[in-house]
Scaffold this motif. Structure first.
Motif, PDB file in Angstrom:
ATOM      1  N   TRP A  75       0.845  -1.184   0.000  1.00 59.80           N
ATOM      2  CA  TRP A  75       0.000   0.000   0.000  1.00 59.80           C
ATOM      3  C   TRP A  75       0.883   1.238   0.000  1.00 59.80           C
ATOM      4  O   TRP A  75       1.965   1.251   0.590  1.00 59.80           O
ATOM      5  CB  TRP A  75      -0.893   0.030   1.243  1.00 59.80           C
ATOM      6  CG  TRP A  75      -1.623  -1.233   1.523  1.00 59.80           C
ATOM      7  CD1 TRP A  75      -1.089  -2.423   1.965  1.00 59.80           C
ATOM      8  CD2 TRP A  75      -3.025  -1.464   1.383  1.00 59.80           C
ATOM      9  NE1 TRP A  75      -2.061  -3.369   2.113  1.00 59.80           N
ATOM     10  CE2 TRP A  75      -3.269  -2.806   1.765  1.00 59.80           C
ATOM     11  CE3 TRP A  75      -4.099  -0.665   0.993  1.00 59.80           C
ATOM     12  CZ2 TRP A  75      -4.543  -3.362   1.753  1.00 59.80           C
ATOM     13  CZ3 TRP A  75      -5.366  -1.210   0.992  1.00 59.80           C
ATOM     14  CH2 TRP A  75      -5.591  -2.551   1.364  1.00 59.80           C
ATOM     15  N   ASP A  76       0.416   2.299  -0.631  1.00 62.91           N
ATOM     16  CA  ASP A  76       1.071   3.605  -0.596  1.00 62.91           C
ATOM     17  C   ASP A  76       0.420   4.408   0.524  1.00 62.91           C
ATOM     18  O   ASP A  76      -0.774   4.712   0.479  1.00 62.91           O
ATOM     19  CB  ASP A  76       0.883   4.308  -1.940  1.00 62.91           C
ATOM     20  CG  ASP A  76       1.563   5.678  -2.003  1.00 62.91           C
ATOM     21  OD1 ASP A  76       2.086   6.140  -0.975  1.00 62.91           O
ATOM     22  OD2 ASP A  76       1.542   6.283  -3.093  1.00 62.91           O
ATOM     23  N   TYR A  95       3.397   0.680   2.984  1.00 61.43           N
ATOM     24  CA  TYR A  95       3.017  -0.259   4.024  1.00 61.43           C
ATOM     25  C   TYR A  95       2.880  -1.626   3.378  1.00 61.43           C
ATOM     26  O   TYR A  95       2.234  -1.760   2.327  1.00 61.43           O
ATOM     27  CB  TYR A  95       1.698   0.133   4.700  1.00 61.43           C
ATOM     28  CG  TYR A  95       1.175  -0.953   5.603  1.00 61.43           C
ATOM     29  CD1 TYR A  95       1.646  -1.087   6.904  1.00 61.43           C
ATOM     30  CD2 TYR A  95       0.254  -1.893   5.136  1.00 61.43           C
ATOM     31  CE1 TYR A  95       1.194  -2.112   7.728  1.00 61.43           C
ATOM     32  CE2 TYR A  95      -0.210  -2.918   5.948  1.00 61.43           C
ATOM     33  CZ  TYR A  95       0.268  -3.029   7.242  1.00 61.43           C
ATOM     34  OH  TYR A  95      -0.164  -4.054   8.051  1.00 61.43           O
ATOM     35  N   VAL A  96       3.476  -2.631   3.995  1.00 60.72           N
ATOM     36  CA  VAL A  96       3.393  -4.001   3.477  1.00 60.72           C
ATOM     37  C   VAL A  96       2.729  -4.868   4.531  1.00 60.72           C
ATOM     38  O   VAL A  96       3.218  -5.001   5.652  1.00 60.72           O
ATOM     39  CB  VAL A  96       4.789  -4.554   3.139  1.00 60.72           C
ATOM     40  CG1 VAL A  96       4.678  -6.001   2.655  1.00 60.72           C
ATOM     41  CG2 VAL A  96       5.463  -3.699   2.084  1.00 60.72           C
ATOM     42  N   GLY A 117      -6.568   5.397   5.099  1.00 62.83           N
ATOM     43  CA  GLY A 117      -6.269   6.279   3.980  1.00 62.83           C
ATOM     44  C   GLY A 117      -5.204   5.767   3.042  1.00 62.83           C
ATOM     45  O   GLY A 117      -4.927   6.414   2.018  1.00 62.83           O
ATOM     46  N   ALA A 118      -4.580   4.621   3.353  1.00 58.55           N
ATOM     47  CA  ALA A 118      -3.535   4.086   2.480  1.00 58.55           C
ATOM     48  C   ALA A 118      -4.140   3.635   1.153  1.00 58.55           C
ATOM     49  O   ALA A 118      -5.259   3.121   1.097  1.00 58.55           O
ATOM     50  CB  ALA A 118      -2.821   2.928   3.151  1.00 58.55           C
ATOM     51  N   LYS A 119      -3.403   3.832   0.068  1.00 60.33           N
ATOM     52  CA  LYS A 119      -3.870   3.459  -1.264  1.00 60.33           C
ATOM     53  C   LYS A 119      -3.375   2.056  -1.609  1.00 60.33           C
ATOM     54  O   LYS A 119      -2.169   1.774  -1.552  1.00 60.33           O
ATOM     55  CB  LYS A 119      -3.347   4.459  -2.298  1.00 60.33           C
ATOM     56  CG  LYS A 119      -3.708   4.118  -3.738  1.00 60.33           C
ATOM     57  CD  LYS A 119      -3.051   5.082  -4.716  1.00 60.33           C
ATOM     58  CE  LYS A 119      -3.319   4.693  -6.159  1.00 60.33           C
ATOM     59  NZ  LYS A 119      -2.606   5.590  -7.113  1.00 60.33           N
ATOM     60  N   TYR A 120      -4.288   1.194  -1.981  1.00 58.09           N
ATOM     61  CA  TYR A 120      -3.939  -0.178  -2.356  1.00 58.09           C
ATOM     62  C   TYR A 120      -3.135  -0.174  -3.654  1.00 58.09           C
ATOM     63  O   TYR A 120      -3.533   0.443  -4.651  1.00 58.09           O
ATOM     64  CB  TYR A 120      -5.209  -1.003  -2.534  1.00 58.09           C
ATOM     65  CG  TYR A 120      -4.981  -2.405  -3.058  1.00 58.09           C
ATOM     66  CD1 TYR A 120      -4.478  -3.398  -2.230  1.00 58.09           C
ATOM     67  CD2 TYR A 120      -5.288  -2.725  -4.376  1.00 58.09           C
ATOM     68  CE1 TYR A 120      -4.284  -4.685  -2.707  1.00 58.09           C
ATOM     69  CE2 TYR A 120      -5.105  -4.007  -4.856  1.00 58.09           C
ATOM     70  CZ  TYR A 120      -4.598  -4.992  -4.021  1.00 58.09           C
ATOM     71  OH  TYR A 120      -4.405  -6.270  -4.499  1.00 58.09           O
ATOM     72  N   PRO A 137       8.485  -4.154  -1.350  1.00 60.18           N
ATOM     73  CA  PRO A 137       9.514  -3.135  -1.128  1.00 60.18           C
ATOM     74  C   PRO A 137      10.297  -3.415   0.146  1.00 60.18           C
ATOM     75  O   PRO A 137       9.739  -3.505   1.240  1.00 60.18           O
ATOM     76  CB  PRO A 137       8.696  -1.842  -1.010  1.00 60.18           C
ATOM     77  CG  PRO A 137       7.438  -2.120  -1.753  1.00 60.18           C
ATOM     78  CD  PRO A 137       7.144  -3.571  -1.502  1.00 60.18           C
ATOM     79  N   GLY A 138      11.589  -3.606  -0.010  1.00 62.62           N
ATOM     80  CA  GLY A 138      12.446  -3.886   1.140  1.00 62.62           C
ATOM     81  C   GLY A 138      12.696  -5.353   1.419  1.00 62.62           C
ATOM     82  O   GLY A 138      13.364  -5.683   2.399  1.00 62.62           O
TER      83      GLY A 138
END
Length: 623
Positions: free
Chosen positions: A105-106, A113-114, A121-124, A439-440
């Protein structure tokens, strides 16, 4: 879990690139994409004396240790300098996709966020599928595993097209042509020692130490897969690129080969392209970096004319960094479009995602999809972007009571429930963590971590697709793998059986490492409590399987095969002057790792093209 979204080096969000349109130029051949398909092909064409333009959307990181040192491959795949993020789907059902533990998520504040509990409010975004925009393509950020497909994976092209040059026995010559073997004694007539691609292996002496806990795992896995456990250490030194009778039906250990030299330096198309560029007087190769191809150009007098095949004559481009929206550094950059012409051919080598996108933007693909975006139809080919396939991948991850001092155990074996005699599981086990991509990645679970990663070969379902979101060439296509859609239960049961074999081998480990506490698929004591049977594990793999070997979206097939895109010489059906040479050309996923097979078909394509050109030149002299 939160992860950094953008590099600290990115200071502002600017940038419309105001560059003057590039001057028109003409080359014999234009190759789009410098990865395992396009890079070697462009170099070979230039070495044959033809003026060749190689276009790459990224830059050149060949001197960057993050890319040149194989040990840093995880860092390379995470590096924003080259990374393109494709956020893919595994299923049509969004709820099924969101079971994936590393869904991304952005957050909107500069981080990812993973996980499964995103902040408000996070964007999928979806499931990350990183690709490399860099000279050398994904061969610059992968683990450099070099393995070959099963013979049937080559022979299927013979059966589809009648072209016997694709027979498995003939395809071996292309490994020999590219290989610079650094681990076998010289003189093997079936192997190459002076090619451009170094191959090497790691040490296996650790397996002769019977006090090493991992040796116990090795011997147990030997017994479980029908090998002689008393010879396990010898078998671990077997050459994975060997040629022996009935190889595809033989379960065995191997020493994992990599396209790297014996000092740990990565070898890839980057090296070959740079070596070719180093002698411009002899080899007429031109390289354009940071250049996005927006479409293939056609001679308008050949488009829409009954009985006339459309002819490709060049490409339209945009020049500048981070133009493609998959680039995490993209901030709305754009650039004027210009054109470059090809006197002979345009060859698209953008990979399984970008090659079908470029074809569709150029008017080649399913007519209804193109009409949806008002893209003028050049050639109706419904197979463009269809037939997307990949290996299913998963892993057993467990924590020991103490660290496992272990080298790498590599095995290719057949599960008892496989539908035919071929091996169906490729595994590598060691004191590492590998659970997919986000990511990461990867997660460091501690020094006691131990993993057996597995790749399921011969997947039954290739029902995925790459479809346009818009007619904007900077946009990213919609990618849906549709995991397990066809004969899914069979594939899932093979994954579970493979996991059960590996689990039994791992649990043979003695103290002080024992007992392993499994993190997945059977977390904690679930299996001991009878709560992790076949159905539970099938559900785990269904939701948590991942992949990174996408192929087959511009598949080779017979001219009467409705969904075929290419003929056996990589030519786009019904179009002149246009080929596709990359992993999208394979009708089926080629074995466990497509990097080396794609480099092999790149050399074959060069050979085919040069032979055609020589024939044309000879016929012209007769006139």
């Amino acid at each position: 879990m939160r992860y950094r979204l953008l590099s600290a080096l990115i200071i502002s969000a600017v940038a419309v690139v105001e560059a003057a349109p590039a001057a028109a130029a003409t080359y014999d051949y234009i190759v789009v994409g410098s990865g395992p398909g396009g890079g070697p092909l462009a170099a070979d064409l230039a070495r044959a004396g033809y003026s060749t333009l190689l276009i790459e959307a990224g830059g050149d990181e060949g001197d960057n240790p993050t890319y040149s040192e194989i040990a840093y491959f995880n860092e390379a795949a995470n590096d924003e300098a080259t990374r393109w993020d494709f956020w893919v789907k595994h299923y049509d059902d969004p709820e099924e996709d969101r079971k994936f533990a590393h869904t991304t998520w952005d957050t909107g504040d500069g981080t990812f966020y993973v996980g499964l509990d995103p902040p408000e409010g996070a964007k999928y975004l979806g499931i990350q599928y990183p690709r490399a925009a860099v000279l050398g393509g994904c061969a610059m950020h992968n683990a450099a595993v070099c393995s070959l497909p099963a013979e049937d994976d080559w022979n299927i092209i013979v059966n589809k097209t009648g072209d016997t040059s694709w027979s498995a026995s003939n395809m071996r010559q292309y490994l020999k042509k590219i290989e610079r073997n650094q681990y076998l004694p010289p003189g093997d007539p079936n192997r190459g020692y002076d090619g451009w691609l170094a191959t090497s292996v790691g040490p296996t002496d650790w397996a002769r130490n019977n006090s090493n806990p991992a040796t116990t795992i090795l011997k147990k896995l030997a017994a479980l897969t029908g090998q002689d456990e008393t010879r396990a250490a010898d078998l671990l030194g077997s050459d994975i690129l060997t040629e022996i009778p009935n190889l595809d039906e033989t379960s065995s250990f191997y020493n994992l080969a990599q396209h790297a030299d014996n000092t740990g330096k990565r070898n890839s198309p980057n090296n070959y392209v740079r070596a070719t560029l180093a002698d411009p007087a002899k080899y007429p190769l031109t390289l354009k970096l940071h250049t996005l191809v927006t479409r293939v150009l056609f001679d308008e007098s050949t488009v829409g004319v009954e009985g006339v095949e459309p002819r490709a004559i060049g490409v339209e481009i945009m020049e500048g960094q981070s133009l493609y929206k998959a680039d995490p550094k993209h901030r709305g950059q754009t650039s004027p479009k210009s054109q470059i012409l090809a006197a002979r051919e345009v060859i698209v080598s953008g990979g399984a995602f970008n090659s079908p996108q470029i074809l569709k933007l150029s008017g080649i693909g399913p007519k209804d999809e193109l009409a949806k975006f008002n893209i003028p139809l050049v050639k109706h080919l419904p197979g463009v972007g269809e037939n997307l396939g990949d290996n299913y991948e998963g892993s057993l991850l467990a924590m020991g009571q103490t660290p496992v001092q272990s080298g790498l155990i590599t095995a290719v074996f057949r599960t008892p429930n496989a539908p035919d005699a071929r091996r169906n599981i490729f595994t590598w086990c060691g004191a590492f963590s590998f659970e997919g991509f986000w990511p990461g990645f990867p997660t460091w679970h501690g020094a006691e971590q131990y993993t057996c990663a597995l790749v399921h070969m011969q997947p039954k379902s290739q029902a995925g697709s790459v479809t346009l979101r818009s007619a904007d060439p900077q946009d990213v296509p919609d990618i849906n793998f549709r995991f397990f859609q066809n004969q899914g239960d069979q594939d899932l049961e093979e994954l579970v059986e493979g996991a059960n074999i590996l689990r039994e081998a791992m649990n043979a480990v003695p103290e002080p490492v024992a007992p392993f506490i499994e993190r997945h698929p059977c977390e904690g004591d679930r299996r001991a409590e009878g709560d992790c049977g076949v159905e539970v594990q099938k559900e785990y793999f269904k939701s948590q399987a991942y992949s990174h070997h996408a192929t087959s979206t511009c598949a080779i097939g017979g001219k009467d095969e409705e969904m075929a895109v290419l003929d056996s010489k990589f030519r786009v059906h019904g179009v002149r002057g246009l080929r596709v040479v990359d992993a999208s050309a394979f009708p089926v996923v080629p074995g466990a790792f497509p990097s080396c097979p794609t480099m092999m078909i790149s050399v074959k394509a060069a050979e085919d093209i040069i032979a055609e050109r020589k024939k044309e030149e000879a016929e012209a002299k007769k006139l």
